[in-house]
Design a protein around this motif. Sequence first.
Motif, short mmCIF file in Angstrom:
data_model
loop_
_atom_site.label_atom_id
_atom_site.label_comp_id
_atom_site.label_asym_id
_atom_site.label_seq_id
_atom_site.Cartn_x
_atom_site.Cartn_y
_atom_site.Cartn_z
N LEU A 17 -4.76 5.27 7.35
CA LEU A 17 -4.88 4.42 6.16
C LEU A 17 -3.96 3.20 6.25
O LEU A 17 -4.19 2.20 5.57
CB LEU A 17 -4.53 5.22 4.90
CG LEU A 17 -5.51 6.34 4.50
CD1 LEU A 17 -4.91 7.20 3.39
CD2 LEU A 17 -6.84 5.74 4.05
N TYR A 56 5.34 5.77 2.26
CA TYR A 56 4.85 7.07 1.81
C TYR A 56 5.81 7.61 0.76
O TYR A 56 7.02 7.69 1.01
CB TYR A 56 4.73 8.02 3.00
CG TYR A 56 3.71 7.55 4.02
CD1 TYR A 56 2.38 7.96 3.95
CD2 TYR A 56 4.07 6.64 5.02
CE1 TYR A 56 1.45 7.49 4.86
CE2 TYR A 56 3.13 6.17 5.94
CZ TYR A 56 1.83 6.60 5.85
OH TYR A 56 0.90 6.14 6.74
N GLN A 66 -4.40 10.90 8.01
CA GLN A 66 -4.21 9.95 6.90
C GLN A 66 -3.30 8.80 7.29
O GLN A 66 -3.24 7.79 6.58
CB GLN A 66 -3.68 10.69 5.68
CG GLN A 66 -4.70 11.66 5.08
CD GLN A 66 -4.14 12.48 3.93
OE1 GLN A 66 -3.49 11.94 3.04
NE2 GLN A 66 -4.39 13.78 3.94
N ALA A 78 -0.67 2.84 5.36
CA ALA A 78 0.18 2.59 4.19
C ALA A 78 1.49 1.93 4.60
O ALA A 78 2.00 2.14 5.70
CB ALA A 78 0.48 3.91 3.48
N HIS A 106 0.86 -1.18 0.00
CA HIS A 106 0.00 0.00 0.00
C HIS A 106 0.90 1.24 0.00
O HIS A 106 1.68 1.46 0.93
CB HIS A 106 -0.92 0.00 1.23
CG HIS A 106 -1.81 1.20 1.30
ND1 HIS A 106 -2.69 1.41 2.34
CD2 HIS A 106 -1.97 2.28 0.47
CE1 HIS A 106 -3.34 2.55 2.15
NE2 HIS A 106 -2.92 3.09 1.03
N TYR A 124 9.51 6.48 4.36
CA TYR A 124 9.13 7.38 3.27
C TYR A 124 10.28 7.46 2.28
O TYR A 124 11.45 7.19 2.60
CB TYR A 124 8.74 8.76 3.79
CG TYR A 124 9.83 9.52 4.49
CD1 TYR A 124 10.69 10.38 3.79
CD2 TYR A 124 9.99 9.42 5.88
CE1 TYR A 124 11.68 11.08 4.44
CE2 TYR A 124 10.99 10.14 6.54
CZ TYR A 124 11.83 10.97 5.82
OH TYR A 124 12.81 11.66 6.46
N HIS A 164 1.07 5.39 -0.24
CA HIS A 164 0.33 6.65 -0.10
C HIS A 164 1.23 7.77 -0.62
O HIS A 164 2.36 7.94 -0.14
CB HIS A 164 -0.06 6.90 1.35
CG HIS A 164 -1.04 8.02 1.52
ND1 HIS A 164 -2.29 8.01 0.94
CD2 HIS A 164 -0.95 9.20 2.20
CE1 HIS A 164 -2.93 9.12 1.26
NE2 HIS A 164 -2.14 9.87 2.03
N THR A 203 -3.10 5.14 -2.75
CA THR A 203 -3.91 6.28 -2.34
C THR A 203 -3.03 7.50 -2.40
O THR A 203 -1.80 7.40 -2.56
CB THR A 203 -4.47 6.08 -0.91
OG1 THR A 203 -3.37 5.83 -0.01
CG2 THR A 203 -5.43 4.90 -0.84
N GLY A 204 -3.63 8.67 -2.27
CA GLY A 204 -2.80 9.87 -2.34
C GLY A 204 -3.55 11.10 -1.91
O GLY A 204 -4.78 11.10 -1.77
N CYS A 205 -2.80 12.16 -1.70
CA CYS A 205 -3.39 13.43 -1.27
C CYS A 205 -2.67 14.58 -1.94
O CYS A 205 -1.55 14.45 -2.43
CB CYS A 205 -3.32 13.56 0.25
SG CYS A 205 -1.63 13.58 0.92
#
Length: 462
Positions: free
Chosen positions: A60, A65, A57, A62, A2, A88, A4, A28-30
């Motif tokens: 979620l 990241y 977030q 993840a 997963h 990350y 993000h 997923t993302g923002c």
Amino acid sequence: MHIHILGICGTFMGGIAQLARAAGHTVTGCDANVYPPMSTQLEASGIQLIEGYDAGQLKLGADIYVIGNVVSRGNPLMEAIMDAGLPYVSGPQWLAEHVLHDGDIHSWVLAVAGTHGKTTTTSMLAWILDYAGLAPGFLVGGVPENFGISARLPGAPRQEPGGRSPFFVIEADEYDTAFFDKRSKFVHYRPRTAILNNLEFDHADIFADLAAIETQFHHLVRSVPGQGLIVANGREASLDRVLARGCWTPVERFGGTAGWQIGERYDDGFEVLLDGVSQGRLRWPLMGEHNQLNALATLAAARHVGVPAEVGIAALGEFRNVKRRMEVRGTAGGVTVYDDFAHHPTAIATTVAGLRAKVGAGARILAVLEPRSNTMKLGTMKDALPGSLADADRVFCYGAKLGWDPAEALAPLGARAQTFDALEPLVQAVAAAAQPGDQVLVMSNGGFGGVHQKLLDALAGR
């Protein structure tokens, strides 16, 4: 896995999201502003998008990241990731480790670098390889009309239906990687074939001078293997300096006095020469000498992976360009409105010159400009603007939120130039000035408040 993605709606990060989803990952993302067309592309791929960067977030869950370079320290989600000790990585590093060079997969990366023309040239090169049946993967900072998407994984070559293409074509940006990695993005890609299209000063927000950018380009040169190929613009003294600092790879030149050259020009194209010998006549509708040079670079790079020049020329004859590169948005009241990404003075001058060559001296060009890039907002290039717009008959500049006075900068153009701090007065001024047969050339590297449709509506309503 997963993934993000923070800053997902930029063209580069959005492309990574699509590649990751196609590879089978949950994505997923923002972003601060979730907006089309990228948001539409991502949602169609089954990617959940979140507006903003709230720390919630993290729920979620993840696995990793992926951080875009729009994210900086102080971002609430980034701070929460760091405080929690969660993994990350930057976008370019994730791409390199999970797509370009993942385990047993070592792609033949074809990277297109340069201050100008990266998106168009990358699109051309991907299209040539696709036309030749090589089914390359690609990541482009725009939407090539021939593909309708900005990124895809390698497919099965025509010559090997059950296989996977080794080729990946990527737009290789010199902008920095992330807040925690200030190297240029392209140092992560390790290309086997590299196009150095041109090089001049840009990105004044992160580079002190041209020499600093040349150093980053030399880092790219250092990463190309001895059995690879560097395709370099023969007209650029800056690239000569980069290569003079050390080069361990064969170099083919284009656009200069040797190597790949522009031969006789025709209304519908030009003759392609290699060391003075014709390789064929390229017939296409693209405007400007800059696109002819882009074509030469892609033909050289494609030949390096086995595509004969005549096949590359045939492919380019069917190339349909990239959205927002001299894209005709419509005609109203006998006036044609174009959309172009040009934002650096050199790109502006080249774009205006290309349109002038197409429409001739008898047609009027009304240039509508938004100096929106970080470099332009800083005013570093403002003194070059009048010269870059000299071939336009009228200039309308949107000067909101600039740290300098556009009216003062454009004063050498006299009454031909007007500046505006609001969009609606600009639209009305253009509509009032435009006459049947005029060409309205809108130039910005952003959405420009939907000015293109506003102009068409105003012209139609006169």
